[in-house]
Every structure is written in structure tokens, then in C-alpha cells.
Design a protein around this motif. Structure first.
Motif, PDB file in Angstrom:
ATOM      1  N   THR A   5      18.233 121.671  48.184  1.00  0.00           N
ATOM      2  CA  THR A   5      19.515 122.178  48.678  1.00  0.00           C
ATOM      3  C   THR A   5      20.674 121.372  48.101  1.00  0.00           C
ATOM      4  OG1 THR A   5      18.422 122.798  50.715  1.00  0.00           O
ATOM      5  CG2 THR A   5      20.811 122.749  50.782  1.00  0.00           C
ATOM      6  N   LYS A  46      23.747 122.620  45.863  1.00  0.00           N
ATOM      7  CA  LYS A  46      25.130 122.385  46.283  1.00  0.00           C
ATOM      8  C   LYS A  46      25.903 121.629  45.202  1.00  0.00           C
ATOM      9  CE  LYS A  46      25.929 121.848  50.976  1.00  0.00           C
ATOM     10  NZ  LYS A  46      25.934 121.040  52.189  1.00  0.00           N
ATOM     11  N   GLU A 104      29.718 121.993  45.533  1.00  0.00           N
ATOM     12  CA  GLU A 104      30.005 121.979  46.963  1.00  0.00           C
ATOM     13  C   GLU A 104      29.548 120.712  47.660  1.00  0.00           C
ATOM     14  OE1 GLU A 104      28.045 125.379  48.531  1.00  0.00           O
ATOM     15  OE2 GLU A 104      29.188 126.748  47.284  1.00  0.00           O
ATOM     16  N   LEU A 105      28.878 119.841  46.922  1.00  0.00           N
ATOM     17  CA  LEU A 105      28.362 118.647  47.573  1.00  0.00           C
ATOM     18  C   LEU A 105      29.500 117.664  47.747  1.00  0.00           C
ATOM     19  CD1 LEU A 105      25.772 117.251  48.585  1.00  0.00           C
ATOM     20  CD2 LEU A 105      25.615 116.200  46.355  1.00  0.00           C
ATOM     21  N   CYS A 137      24.338 116.583  55.071  1.00  0.00           N
ATOM     22  CA  CYS A 137      24.658 117.930  54.621  1.00  0.00           C
ATOM     23  C   CYS A 137      25.302 118.705  55.757  1.00  0.00           C
ATOM     24  CB  CYS A 137      23.420 118.660  54.115  1.00  0.00           C
ATOM     25  SG  CYS A 137      22.732 117.876  52.679  1.00  0.00           S
ATOM     26  N   GLU A 141      26.474 125.745  55.338  1.00  0.00           N
ATOM     27  CA  GLU A 141      25.983 126.191  54.038  1.00  0.00           C
ATOM     28  C   GLU A 141      26.513 127.566  53.722  1.00  0.00           C
ATOM     29  OE1 GLU A 141      21.885 125.668  53.402  1.00  0.00           O
ATOM     30  OE2 GLU A 141      21.946 123.553  54.001  1.00  0.00           O
TER      31      GLU A 141
END
Lengths: 251, 472
Positions: B436, B440, B445-446, B456, B460
Motif C-alpha cells: 500500500t 501511495k 500520496e505518501l 498510514c 485511502e
């Protein structure tokens, strides 16, 4: 008319390959495009599907009454154009299942539909696997990785069956296939044929046309369609080779 | 200009030397004699070498000048813990049963004392506290493989380090739970951290360990970590390093691993974000039948820089090693891979494999990859390879022809490239989590603002492709 190509000219690296090609395809029709090596068959497929590096210098491509020449490849695909590749690309690390789910959901999104439920996808995959005689866990393998030539071509038809296009273009799908695989490919196409779609079958030999009955046969030579006819033209070509076309054209 | 920079560099060197002299009493408070001895020798060495610079072959592609120009704070005592600090370290990985050891700004943080002995006999806690409790282990192992004579960062760490993690797994103990070290930086000012870890696996023991380096805010930090790992006969160790720090941070990570006969080590270094990262991993295969997998994945963009220096010594016969580092570089990011395999004269039947693969997404991204094999035995199998490429344009067209957008086709191919490193993660919930995170990261998006990389916490987003290994 589903596909209408008018006076198409296509260049690759400044070299003109297609030189004034005209082709009209209606719903419900199967067109075969035959021609010797280097006549521009694959270039035509690339131009219709929007591959980069193929520059249209003149002419028009209309599909479903839309000018598609400026559309990116994915939009043409979402509009229902499918290309069965002459050389399917291996993509290590991407599973067939994931690839197909991504493709199906992209196309559904384009049509304003929600993503396909997992159960439905599973059912669809099983059904279409049977259609093209895929028995093993093809779907857990990476896209085309380690597939034999025959498996790759069957996989193209499998994908076509899953995506159910309006216009299916088969680029030399028959090359390198043994007779059993050829029959499987033909069966796939024949089952998909309907009044709501059409197929353009690009081939060097008439062999595939014994199993998929075309409505029209065109001979592509030197970037132009030089002769069109019915199914019998394919047999004539098989018997006489391409030489007589060349001679006829030169006269 | 040049001279000024040098003077400032010297100033940081001198500052640290001064600190050492002035605070020696505090630094050595918990030392056993051997550790103090190492401090003195390491400081003497540091006075000679100072920090590395890019005129040195091994630092040629990693320029530290700007970093060493910064003004840093130095915490000689632990930060005061806030009330919600426990919450900060809480790990929310679903189904992931870890035992967490937390470090805040370089200092061990725990409510339950500095050193904890588990029912199975494993000991884990602050290295600071462990010294006096286990002097025999420290006399035997501390500073034995972390060579400080040739690397200024290792010497300054040896001289100044006050805290870090100690793990001892006694003979025959197989630790079921995954141990998780979370090192967090949370300070508004620039911070220089020395962190020192000692991990000892007894014969036929087993441990899996996650080592997370995170930062919470955007302040510049320089984290200089030295880790010594001893893996006894037949022991099995997995180490996952997750590096997710802000763009202003620098992480200098030196890991030394010594393996005895029939031991098995897998390290997986996953670099997600950081201004500058240097990973030195030095594996010594000292007992026959030992095997090491040294894996890594780096996903860098902007002006980030990662430098992986991997050295594997095949010192005896019949050992095997497998190195695979893969990287995707965007924007002006740069990476270095230096893979050095040394096969000693008697190390027959060595089997060593090394590979470094890179994708450069833009022409402005750079990679320097240097395989280096030095082989003195004649009956060995060694192979190396390095590739640098762009995303496969044929594959891009193939995917787009099926209706997938260009952006998603790129993601799919980047993910596919990283897949074999992720597949090598044997702990399933961790693999899913990292999976994941990679997605990301590739989608941009991380966030480093998520307290721990594994939190996290951000909701999501829906995405078009969902890689899953279920039996569809």
C-alpha cells in the motif's frame, strides 16, 4: 458507418508508409486486409489505434461519426477499438487478472459505470477462458510473461472477449500459429461477431480466412488499397501470390 | 567561497570534538570500560579524518557540503515526553503483531523501563541500560565489526552515541512476534542524532525486525546510525528498514552484519522519502553455509538523493549471497549504487549474485551504478548486472490500448517494476502494508506527516488498479 478512413497518409520518421488509403467498415462486417510484407498493414493498425510515432500527414479517420485522430490511445480503446497485437508485450509483475480488472474498470468508468464486482469479474474470466481454450491459471501469471507464441495470441483474443469491443482489429494474429490454435482464435472471433460490431483482420495469408469468413477482402500494396473484392479474392491471392497485383498495378 | 565552506565544515568537526572533551563525563556515565576505550580511539580517529568529502572515492557522488554547513542542535539528554507520546508511537497495522521499541530524537522512550526481558528470554531495550546489565556481551561484541578507522560517521558515532537499541536473542530462542524499532524525529530545530544499535542472535535463534526512521515535522535533521548485528550459527534474521523522512533530513545508516555458519539473513531497505540517504551495509559471511539476501527499493523524486553502498565479504567457502536493489527516480533525484563483493582466497564454492535496476522517469534524474567484484578463489559463481532505463514505451501503449489512462499505465508499470522486492517480504501483513505504501508513494500520496510510516492514517483514495494476489 462505423469506421471511415479517407485518403489517409501516414509517416514514420519522415518516411511515408500509408499513401492515400480509403476504407469504410459498417457494423456487422468483417474486412480482411491482405498484402505483402512492408505494404503498410501494421502501420494502418497503429494509425487507427493512435500509437505514438505514427504521424498522420493527410486524410481523415472517422469512427462512430467522430474524428478520432487527436484522441489518445486509451480514449479510442474506451470508445470500443481493440487491437490484437502482432507482438503482444510481456509485462512482468502485472498479473493478468489485475491487468484485465484495471482495463475493464477503466472502460466502465469511461461509460459512467461503477467498478465490476469481484464475483462478476471471476465469472466473466472463467467464461472467456473457456471460449479460447485456456485451461491453466493464466490469470495468475504476469501479462504474457513466459507465454508461448500460441498462448500469447490466444491471450489477445481472451482479452478481446473480455472487453467486448465494437471494432476489433487483428494484426497478423494468425502468424506463427499451429492449426489448432488458429481454430481457437477463429472460434473466438466467430462467437464475438454480431450486428453491433465489426472486425478488421490483417493477414499475410488466407489461411485464417478459411475459418473466419470475411465479407470483404482488400489488398494493400505500397500504402494503398489497390484491389477490393469478396472472399474469393483471398483464394485468388493464395493461388497466384502477390506478384500479379504488383504487375497489374504497374500496368 | 570554497575556503569559507571548508572553514564551516571544520567548524562542525571542531564543535563535535569540543563537545566530546567538554561533556566526556556525561557521555561515559553508563559506559563499561571497553565502550569508553572505543570512544577515545574513535575520537582520535575522527580528529584525523573528519567527515568524509566527495574527493574520497566512496563519497564521490554524495556531496555532504551543504548538509555539514547547517547549524545543528545536539541533545545530550532525552526530550521531555509529552502526555500523548505513547499514542504517537502506537502502531495501527492491522493484524500485525509487533513489539515496539520507540526512540524519540535519538533517545529510548518507554514507560516500562529501559530494558525488558521477555518470557522467551529475549532482551530488548536501551543500549545505554544494557551495557551494565550485560557487560560480557558488550565486551565480546561492541565495536568489533563497526570499523571506525576509515569512516568519519562511524567514528563520530562511536565517540558520541549515548543511546540506541539493544536486542539479544539467546541460543535456540525463536521470536514469533516481529520486533519494530520506530525512530522518530520531532523537534522544531535542526537536530544531529547519533544512534547506536547492537543486535545479537544466538545459535539457532530467529528474529524478524522492522526498523523505521520517520520524521514528523519539516526541520532539518541529520541522523547518524550505526548498527552492529551478530548472527550466530544456524540463526535466522530478517530486517526491514523503512525510511520515510522529510526532504530536509539526512540519514547516514551504517549496518555491519557478521554471520556464522548456516545462518540466514535477509535485509530489505525500503527508501520512500528523505533529502539525503546513505546506506552502508557490510555483510561478513564468516561461517560456511551462511546466506545473505540484501535487497532494497528506492523511490525518490524532487532533489532527493540516495546512496547505497553494499559490501559483502565471502570470507569462507560455501556461502551464498544475493543482492538486488531497484530504484525509480523522478525529477532531479539522484541515486548511487555501489556493490562490492569480495571473495577471499579460500572461499571456494561461493555463489554471489548482484543486480541493480533503475528506471529514470525524467532525463534530469541520475543514477551512478558501480558493481565491483574482487575474487581470489577459483571455484566460484559470481554474477552482476546493472540496468538503467525508462518505462517501456511498447508496454505503455499496450496497456493504454486496453483503455487504461496514461497516468495509470505508468503507475502499473512502476509498481510492476517494484513488485519482486515487495514479494520478497515474508511477513504477510507487513507485505500488504508496504504494498500500500509503495502504491501511495508512486501516486505521490505518501505523506511524511503521518506520524509513523505504518500509520498510514490518511484516508485511502480510490484508485483504478488494485494489485492483489488473491486467486482471481
Amino acid at each position: 458507418m462505423l469506421l471511415n478512413i479517407k485518403n489517409l497518409h501516414v509517416e514514420i520518421d519522415g518516411k511515408e508508409i500509408i499513401r492515400g488509403l480509403n476504407l469504410g467498415v459498417n457494423y456487422g462486417e468483417v474486412h480482411a486486409i491482405m498484402g505483402p510484407n512492408g505494404s503498410g498493414k501494421s502501420t494502418l493498425a497503429a494509425a487507427i489505434t493512435g500509437k505514438e510515432g505514427y504521424e498522420i500527414t493527410k486524410g481523415e479517420i472517422w469512427y462512430k461519426e467522430k474524428d478520432i485522430m487527436e484522441m489518445p490511445p486509451e480514449e479510442r480503446a474506451n470508445e470500443g477499438i481493440f487491437l490484437s497485437f502482432q507482438y503482444p508485450v510481456e509485462i512482468p509483475g502485472v498479473s493478468m487478472a489485475n491487468f484485465m480488472r484495471t482495463a475493464i474498470n477503466s472502460q466502465r468508468e469511461f461509460r459512467g459505470q461503477p467498478p465490476i464486482p469481484a464475483g462478476e469479474l471471476l465469472k466473466l474470466i472463467e467464461e472467456k477462458k473457456r471460449l479460447v481454450d485456456i485451461h491453466d491459471k493464466l490469470t495468475n501469471r504476469s501479462v504474457n510473461e513466459g507465454f508461448s507464441g500460441g498462448e500469447k495470441k490466444k491471450n489477445e483474443i481472451f482479452q478481446m472477449a473480455l472487453l467486448d469491443p465494437t471494432l476489433g482489429i487483428l494484426d497478423e494474429t494468425d502468424s506463427g500459429l499451429d492449426i489448432d490454435a488458429l481454430k481457437v482464435v477463429a472460434r473466438g472471433v466467430n462467437q464475438l461477431r454480431s450486428d453491433n460490431n465489426a472486425f478488421v483482420i490483417i493477414t499475410h495469408y488466407q489461411r485464417l480466412l478459411e475459418y473466419i469468413q470475411p465479407d470483404f477482402v482488400h489488398v494493400l500494396f505500397d500504402g494503398q488499397i489497390v484491389k477490393s473484392g469478396g472472399k474469393s479474392l483471398a483464394f485468388e491471392l493464395e493461388a497466384k501470390g502477390y506478384e500479379w497485383i504488383k504487375e497489374e498495378k504497374l500496368v | 567561497m570554497k575556503n569559507e565552506t571548508v572553514i564551516q565544515n571544520q567548524a562542525l568537526d571542531e564543535l563535535l570534538i569540543e563537545l566530546f572533551n567538554k561533556e566526556k563525563e556525561l557521555l561515559t556515565t553508563n559506559d563499561i570500560e571497553k565502550v569508553t576505550q572505543h570512544r577515545n580511539e574513535a575520537m582520535a580517529s575522527f580528529k584525523q579524518t573528519g567527515f568524509p568529502n566527495s574527493s574520497m572515492e566512496q563519497w564521490r557522488h554524495t556531496d555532504l557540503e551543504d548538509l555539514l554547513d547547517e547549524q545543528f542542535n545536539y541533545q545530550l539528554r532525552p526530550s521531555k515526553a509529552d502526555g500523548d507520546i505513547e499514542e504517537m508511537f502506537k502502531c495501527e497495522v492491522h493484524n500485525f503483531n509487533t513489539e515496539i521499541i520507540s526512540m524519540l530524537n535519538g533517545w529510548h522512550f518507554s514507560k516500562n523501563g529501559q530494558l525488558h526481558t521477555y518470557p522467551n528470554g529475549m532482551v530488548m531495550g536501551s543500549i545505554n541500560a544494557a551495557m551494565k546489565a550485560y557487560p560480557d556481551l558488550f565486551n565480546k561484541y561492541y565495536g568489533e565489526i563497526a570499523d571506525y578507522t576509515s569512516n568519519g560517521f562511524v567514528s563520530i558515532n562511536t565517540a558520541l552515541a549515548q543511546d540506541g537499541v539493544f536486542i539479544w536473542v539467546p541460543d535456540g530462542v525463536e521470536v514469533e512476534k516481529t520486533m519494530q524499532i520506530i525512530k522518530m524525529i520531532d523537534l522544531e530545530e535542526n537536530l544531529f542524532v547519533q544512534s547506536r544499535n547492537l543486535i545479537i542472535l544466538g545459535e539457532n535463534s530467529k528474529l524478524s525486525l522492522m526498523h523505521c526512521d520517520d520524521s514528523i515535522n519539516q526541520a532539518t535533521s541529520l541522523i547518524n546510525t550505526v548498527t552492529e548485528v551478530y548472527v550466530g550459527k544456524g540463526a535466522k534474521l530478517e530486517v526491514y528498514k523503512l525510511q520515510n523522512l522529510n526532504d530536509n533530513s539526512a540519514l547516514i545508516n551504517s549496518t555491519f552484519i557478521k554471520q556464522e555458519a548456516d545462518s540466514n539473513v535477509r535485509t530489505n531497505t525500503l527508501t520512500f522519502n528523505c533529502g539525503l540517504i546513505r546506506n552502508n551495509i557490510h555483510v561478513r559471511l564468516d561461517g560456511s553455509g551462511a546466506h545473505a539476501d540484501v535487497l532494497g527499493l528506492y523511490l525518490m523524486d524532487k532533489e532527493q538523493h540516495v546512496d547505497n553502498q553494499i559490501r559483502i565479504d565471502h570470507n569462507v567457502a560455501q556461502c551464498t549471497s544475493n543482492e538486488l536493489f531497484k530504484g525509480i527516480l523522478d525529477d532531479e533525484a539522484s541515486a548511487v549504487f555501489n556493490g562490492y563483493i569480495h571473495v577471499a582466497r579460500d572461499a571456494q564454492k561461493t555463489n554471489a549474485y548482484q543486480n541493480n535496476k533503475n528506471i529514470l522517469l525524467k532525463p534530469t534524474a541520475t543514477i551512478n551504478t558501480m558493481p565491483f567484484l574482487e575474487i581470489y578463489a577459483d571455484d566460484v559463481k559470481c554474477s552482476h548486472g546493472a540496468t538503467v532505463g525508462q518505462l517501456d514505451q511498447e508496454a505503455m501503449f499496450y496497456i493504454r490500448q486496453r483503455g487504461v489512462s496514461e497516468a495509470n499505465a505508468r503507475l502499473l508499470l512502476m509498481y510492476a517494476f517494484a513488485a519482486d522486492i515487495i514479494e520478497n517480504i515474508s511477513i504477510e501483513p507487513l507485505r500488504e502494508r508496504i504494498d500500500t505504501m509503495v502504491k501511495k508513494r508512486l501516486r505521490g500520496e505518501l505523506s511524511i506527516c503521518e506520524k509513523c510510516v505504518l500509520h498510514c492514517g490518511a484516508p485511502e483514495k480510490e484508485y483504478h488498479f488494485d494489485i492483489d494476489y488473491s486467486k482471481i
